[in-house]
Write a protein that holds these residues in place. Structure first.
Motif, PDB file in Angstrom:
ATOM      1  N   LEU A  80       0.829  -1.200   0.000  1.00 44.73           N
ATOM      2  CA  LEU A  80       0.000   0.000   0.000  1.00 44.73           C
ATOM      3  C   LEU A  80       0.871   1.259   0.000  1.00 44.73           C
ATOM      4  O   LEU A  80       0.591   2.235  -0.697  1.00 44.73           O
ATOM      5  N   ALA A  81       1.968   1.199   0.765  1.00 42.31           N
ATOM      6  CA  ALA A  81       2.884   2.347   0.807  1.00 42.31           C
ATOM      7  C   ALA A  81       3.491   2.602  -0.570  1.00 42.31           C
ATOM      8  O   ALA A  81       3.726   3.749  -0.952  1.00 42.31           O
ATOM      9  N   GLU A  82       3.702   1.517  -1.327  1.00 41.19           N
ATOM     10  CA  GLU A  82       4.264   1.681  -2.672  1.00 41.19           C
ATOM     11  C   GLU A  82       3.225   2.222  -3.647  1.00 41.19           C
ATOM     12  O   GLU A  82       3.499   3.141  -4.410  1.00 41.19           O
ATOM     13  N   GLU A  83       2.005   1.650  -3.584  1.00 43.14           N
ATOM     14  CA  GLU A  83       0.945   2.114  -4.485  1.00 43.14           C
ATOM     15  C   GLU A  83       0.630   3.589  -4.288  1.00 43.14           C
ATOM     16  O   GLU A  83       0.284   4.294  -5.231  1.00 43.14           O
ATOM     17  N   THR A  84       0.703   4.044  -3.059  1.00 43.47           N
ATOM     18  CA  THR A  84       0.306   5.415  -2.750  1.00 43.47           C
ATOM     19  C   THR A  84       1.480   6.390  -2.806  1.00 43.47           C
ATOM     20  O   THR A  84       1.288   7.588  -2.654  1.00 43.47           O
ATOM     21  N   GLY A  85       2.682   5.859  -2.992  1.00 45.87           N
ATOM     22  CA  GLY A  85       3.854   6.726  -3.024  1.00 45.87           C
ATOM     23  C   GLY A  85       4.364   7.096  -1.632  1.00 45.87           C
ATOM     24  O   GLY A  85       5.392   7.762  -1.493  1.00 45.87           O
ATOM     25  N   LEU A  86       3.639   6.637  -0.591  1.00 40.05           N
ATOM     26  CA  LEU A  86       4.050   6.976   0.774  1.00 40.05           C
ATOM     27  C   LEU A  86       5.390   6.336   1.148  1.00 40.05           C
ATOM     28  O   LEU A  86       6.036   6.744   2.115  1.00 40.05           O
ATOM     29  N   ILE A  87       5.803   5.339   0.374  1.00 43.25           N
ATOM     30  CA  ILE A  87       7.055   4.640   0.664  1.00 43.25           C
ATOM     31  C   ILE A  87       8.260   5.584   0.621  1.00 43.25           C
ATOM     32  O   ILE A  87       9.261   5.343   1.297  1.00 43.25           O
ATOM     33  N   ALA A  88       8.141   6.665  -0.162  1.00 41.72           N
ATOM     34  CA  ALA A  88       9.265   7.598  -0.248  1.00 41.72           C
ATOM     35  C   ALA A  88       9.558   8.210   1.122  1.00 41.72           C
ATOM     36  O   ALA A  88      10.707   8.216   1.581  1.00 41.72           O
ATOM     37  N   THR A  89       8.510   8.684   1.786  1.00 39.85           N
ATOM     38  CA  THR A  89       8.666   9.285   3.122  1.00 39.85           C
ATOM     39  C   THR A  89       9.026   8.221   4.153  1.00 39.85           C
ATOM     40  O   THR A  89       9.917   8.408   4.977  1.00 39.85           O
TER      41      THR A  89
END
Ligand code: C2E
Ligand code: MG
Ligand code: MG
Ligand code: MG
Length: 275
Positions: A80-89
């Motif tokens: 989910l963090a990857e799909e939403t781009g939240l993985i960057a933070t």
């Protein structure tokens, strides 16, 4: 004398689809909030030199202590963090926290941090790595970045430039889960890796399965030929460890030696082990 309570109150069900969309939204909000509040933990799994089983470092593995669902493993929230781009933070938080934790370890021990493919496509990664090293005081030689083959899938001149710049800083680069993805041996020639990590699935099978054992041996030979360290992951039994030592695998990691540990538990282990 009957107490009034909420039991038995009927809640109308919304339609299935609404539920699913709401679930996803709720999970995304929850993840975003947890990142903002830094409500994550890093567990560290020791990594050992095969000969003598001395600890030479540890891999940072992300955990999410969740109020209702318990301690969540990466597989339940990284996608989910990857799909939403939240993985960057989130990935940048892991990087900074892992460097801060690792400065407290005995000198020379290396901390390995997993990078998501998405992080490799962001130009600020180089600056983030520099910042994490500078603010923690961790020498670059004690940081290793783990990258999976899928991250190298999109042929991209930027990736080679980025990995070369990271390498020039002095950090180590590991190819994670080697052999499971779109293994292209040319990746090992093109990119400046220091370490190959043999995936848990091969190590898990090598005792019963001659093919798996052959693959492990071939990867160890490949690493030796290319002058790379080879780490076997997922070592669960004494027999697997013995076979890996006999085959010349230089480094091992797995539940047989140690499970991933909370940061303070790792410190306790290191204090006990290091003279
Ligand atoms: P990985 O990088 O290949 O990490 C190794 C996984 O194997 C870890 O699972 C570890 O707990 C598990 N493992 C270690 N020894 C054994 C063993 O003896 N037997 C078995 N069956 N498993 C063993 P974990 O912690 O659930 O992490 C799963 C994956 O999540 C990692 O695979 C990595 O790809 C990803 N991940 C973890 N932390 C991060 C992070 O901070 N950022 C990103 N982007 N990905 C992460
Ligand atoms: Mg890894
Ligand atoms: Mg791995
Ligand atoms: Mg893996």
């Amino acid at each position: 004398q009957a107490k009034a309570n909420g039991r038995g109150i009927w809640h109308p069900y919304t339609r299935e689809l609404d539920n699913r969309a709401n679930d996803r939204h709720r999970q995304e909000d929850e993840l975003r909030q947890a990142i903002a509040d830094e409500r994550f933990e890093i567990h560290y799994q020791p990594r050992y030199r095969s000969a003598g089983l001395h600890i030479i470092g540890a891999e940072a593995l992300l955990r999410w202590p969740h109020a209702e669902r318990g301690l969540l493993l990466p597989e339940s929230f990284i996608p989910l963090a990857e799909e939403t781009g939240l993985i960057a933070t989130l990935g940048n938080w892991v990087l900074r926290q892992a460097c801060r934790d690792a400065v407290a370890w005995p000198d020379g021990l290396v901390v390995s941090v997993n990078l998501s493919p998405l992080q490799l496509r962001h130009e600020q990664l180089l600056d983030e790595v520099k910042a994490a090293l500078a603010e923690s005081g961790l020498p670059a030689s004690r940081l290793e970045l783990e990258i999976t083959e899928s991250a190298l899938l999109q042929e991209n001149a930027g990736t080679l430039a980025l990995l070369s710049s990271l390498k020039a800083l002095g950090v180590r680069l590991a190819m994670d889960d080697f052999g499971t993805g779109y293994s292209s041996l040319s990746n090992l020639r093109t990119y400046p890796f220091d370490v190959i990590k043999i995936d848990t699935s091969f190590v898990g099978g090598m005792q019963q399965n001659a093919e798996d054992h052959s693959i492990v041996r071939a990867l160890i030979d490949l690493g030796r030929g290319l002058n790379l360290q080879v780490t076997a992951e997922g070592v669960e039994t004494a027999e697997q460890l013995r076979l890996l030592q006999a085959d010349g695998c230089t480094e091992v990691q797995g539940f047989h030696m140690s499970r991933p540990l909370a940061a303070d538990a790792l410190l306790t282990l290191l204090a006990r082990r290091t003279p």
